[in-house]
Motif scaffolding. Structure first.
Motif, mmCIF file in Angstrom:
data_model
loop_
_atom_site.group_PDB
_atom_site.id
_atom_site.type_symbol
_atom_site.label_atom_id
_atom_site.label_comp_id
_atom_site.label_asym_id
_atom_site.label_seq_id
_atom_site.Cartn_x
_atom_site.Cartn_y
_atom_site.Cartn_z
ATOM 1 N N LEU A 1 -37.555 -11.176 12.324
ATOM 2 C CA LEU A 1 -37.958 -9.813 12.673
ATOM 3 C C LEU A 1 -37.674 -8.843 11.529
ATOM 4 O O LEU A 1 -38.457 -7.918 11.277
ATOM 5 C CB LEU A 1 -37.257 -9.362 13.947
ATOM 6 C CG LEU A 1 -37.833 -9.936 15.240
ATOM 7 C CD1 LEU A 1 -36.938 -9.589 16.418
ATOM 8 C CD2 LEU A 1 -39.243 -9.416 15.479
ATOM 9 N N HIS A 2 -36.554 -9.054 10.863
ATOM 10 C CA HIS A 2 -36.241 -8.220 9.695
ATOM 11 C C HIS A 2 -37.304 -8.419 8.616
ATOM 12 O O HIS A 2 -37.799 -7.440 8.015
ATOM 13 C CB HIS A 2 -34.862 -8.583 9.143
ATOM 14 C CG HIS A 2 -34.481 -7.815 7.917
ATOM 15 N ND1 HIS A 2 -34.055 -6.510 7.950
ATOM 16 C CD2 HIS A 2 -34.492 -8.170 6.601
ATOM 17 C CE1 HIS A 2 -33.803 -6.090 6.725
ATOM 18 N NE2 HIS A 2 -34.068 -7.075 5.882
ATOM 19 N N LEU B 1 -33.856 -12.918 14.760
ATOM 20 C CA LEU B 1 -33.470 -11.644 14.144
ATOM 21 C C LEU B 1 -33.805 -11.612 12.656
ATOM 22 O O LEU B 1 -34.267 -10.594 12.132
ATOM 23 C CB LEU B 1 -31.975 -11.393 14.359
ATOM 24 C CG LEU B 1 -31.566 -11.085 15.803
ATOM 25 C CD1 LEU B 1 -30.041 -11.107 15.941
ATOM 26 C CD2 LEU B 1 -32.116 -9.734 16.247
ATOM 27 N N ARG C 1 -35.880 -6.279 17.989
ATOM 28 C CA ARG C 1 -34.601 -6.625 17.361
ATOM 29 C C ARG C 1 -33.430 -6.097 18.179
ATOM 30 O O ARG C 1 -32.431 -6.798 18.389
ATOM 31 C CB ARG C 1 -34.520 -6.054 15.943
ATOM 32 C CG ARG C 1 -35.360 -6.772 14.913
ATOM 33 C CD ARG C 1 -35.057 -6.291 13.516
ATOM 34 N NE ARG C 1 -33.749 -6.779 13.071
ATOM 35 C CZ ARG C 1 -33.091 -6.301 12.026
ATOM 36 N NH1 ARG C 1 -33.593 -5.295 11.332
ATOM 37 N NH2 ARG C 1 -31.923 -6.811 11.687
#
Length: 203
Positions: A138-139, A135, A85
């Protein structure tokens, strides 16, 4: 213009042309960066281990009978996902800076080519969407990974064959697989970002 002014103007034009020519190379560096992909590949490998650990836990004594031991660092995947990230955020920032520089260059030299500008802007927008999607995924993957680790820890304490056994072990494997799917999709989005950036000047 007097000679000194003409010389100053030529120097400024040369400087702007140099800055304009630097943009494709800046974008190429972002498009060919391997750091985010390396971190994601490492995270996916760690998540493979977590899936296998959860699968074998669900088998109970049957898994222990074959003498194979599978173990992994519970925080390794999370650390690698966080690194990915950070690396993608840096790449996104570098991409934005290059875009701003090119916009200033276009304005300064009054460069206009609607067809080429359209191609450039479309690929730039696609790169931004891919970065945002990566992103976001990935969170989600980091959240699923932590949940998988927590649920696995609880499942280990549940007596084999008890009414809660199937639920906890199934949840541990489900969460680990979901984290893997989200991280894999994040990797695909990052590859899409790299591809779109490379096409901004090389389509």
């Amino acid at each position: 213009l007097p000679p000194p002014e003409r010389e100053k103007q030529r120097a400024m034009e040369a400087e702007w042309n140099g800055l304009g020519k630097s943009v494709p190379y800046a974008l190429l560096r972002v498009a060919t960066s391997e750091e985010g992909l390396d971190s994601l590949d490492g995270a996916l490998a760690e998540l493979d281990v977590r899936v296998e650990m959860a699968r074998r836990l669900a088998l109970g004594p049957m898994a222990r009978a074959d003498g194979v031991h599978v173990a992994g660092d519970p925080q390794a995947a999370t650390v690698l996902l966080q690194a990915a990230r950070a690396e993608i955020a840096r790449a996104r920032s570098a991409h934005a800076e290059a875009g701003l520089l090119f916009a200033l260059y276009r304005r300064q030299v009054a460069w206009s080519d609607p067809a080429l500008e359209g191609i450039y802007d479309d690929h730039r927008a696609e790169a931004n969407l891919c970065a945002k999607r990566s992103l976001h995924l990935l969170h989600a993957a980091a959240s699923s990974t932590q949940s998988a680790v927590n649920v696995y820890a609880v499942a280990q304490s549940v007596p084999y064959g008890s009414p809660l056994w199937d639920g906890w072990t199934s949840a541990a494997e489900h969460l680990a697989r979901r984290a893997h799917e989200e991280a894999s999709a994040a990797r695909q989005a990052l590859v899409g970002m790299h591809h779109a950036i490379s096409l901004q000047f090389f389509d």
